[in-house]
Design an enzyme around this catalytic site. Structure first.
Site, short mmCIF file in Angstrom:
data_model
loop_
_atom_site.label_atom_id
_atom_site.label_comp_id
_atom_site.label_asym_id
_atom_site.label_seq_id
_atom_site.Cartn_x
_atom_site.Cartn_y
_atom_site.Cartn_z
N GLU A 101 0.85 -1.20 0.00
CA GLU A 101 0.00 0.00 0.00
C GLU A 101 0.88 1.24 0.00
OE1 GLU A 101 -2.50 1.54 -0.92
OE2 GLU A 101 -4.08 0.90 0.43
N ASP A 102 0.37 2.31 -0.59
CA ASP A 102 1.13 3.56 -0.61
C ASP A 102 1.02 4.30 0.72
OD1 ASP A 102 -1.56 4.17 -1.06
OD2 ASP A 102 -1.17 5.54 -2.72
N ASP A 105 -4.22 5.86 5.95
CA ASP A 105 -4.75 7.08 6.52
C ASP A 105 -5.82 6.69 7.54
OD1 ASP A 105 -6.33 9.56 6.72
OD2 ASP A 105 -5.18 10.26 5.02
N LYS A 133 -0.15 7.27 8.49
CA LYS A 133 -0.65 8.45 9.21
C LYS A 133 -1.50 7.98 10.38
CE LYS A 133 -1.92 11.36 5.51
NZ LYS A 133 -2.86 12.38 5.00
N VAL A 155 -0.52 14.43 1.24
CA VAL A 155 0.73 14.22 0.53
C VAL A 155 0.51 13.67 -0.88
CG1 VAL A 155 2.21 13.98 2.55
CG2 VAL A 155 1.01 11.97 1.69
N ARG A 167 1.45 11.98 -9.47
CA ARG A 167 1.99 10.65 -9.17
C ARG A 167 3.46 10.51 -9.56
NH1 ARG A 167 -2.21 7.17 -7.78
NH2 ARG A 167 -4.23 7.59 -8.72
#
Length: 182
Positions: A101-102, A105, A133, A155, A167
């Protein structure tokens, strides 16, 4: 020195720091999966840059697959509902699964995705995320492997977007509020 995009307030994580941390994560994952053949799942689209760099640094024999899931749409806040746009093509029953995963959140997307994948009876499901986060967490989920814990800012870059833009930035930057607060 990389030129700062005009919509970026500042660079949160630079290109060199990302490259170093990706190599460290790959080494940790190689130890975890030694002698095994995990299915490494890229969560499209945001994770593709991190995923590509990560698997290129891993020595482990692995299978790759892709999923497209969302809880954001084009907004900046999670709606909390998981939408599956592209599902796995690999049968994961009895296999070790690594979700790449990037960013985590609210955690809603990954919480629901992990439940969905666990219902398919894999041997294990682990999560590696570039960014975490924790201050925004709503769902009870924590990644097993984290690149960077970051503060609560919107971000972009290194695969992360705002309305499909940014991106391709080689760093993780904070998007200027004026761009998305209209």
């Amino acid at each position: 020195m990389v030129e700062l995009h005009p919509d970026v307030a500042y660079v949160m994580v630079g290109e060199e720091a990302i490259a170093k941390r990706v190599k460290e994560l790959a080494a940790q994952l190689d130890k975890l999966y030694e002698g095994r053949r995990p299915v490494v799942v890229c969560i499209l689209k945001g994770s593709v840059v991190f995923f590509s760099d990560l698997i290129r640094n891993m020595k482990t024999t692995l299978t790759i697959d892709f999923m497209s899931v969302s809880s954001y749409g084009n907004g900046t806040k999670s709606k909390g509902e998981l939408t599956i746009k592209k599902d796995l093509t690999t049968d994961i029953e009895g296999r070790d699964v690594l979700i790449v995963e990037d960013i985590i959140d609210s955690g809603n997307t990954l919480y629901n995705l992990k439940k969905l994948l666990n219902a398919r009876l894999p041997a294990s499901v682990n999560i590696v995320t570039l960014l975490d986060k924790p201050d925004r967490r709503e769902a009870p989920i924590e990644p097993e492997y984290t690149g960077f814990v970051i503060e609560d800012e919107f971000v972009i870059g290194y695969g992360l977007d705002y309305a499909e833009d940014y991106r391709n930035l080689p760093y993780v930057g904070v998007l200027k509020r004026s761009v998305y607060e209209n």
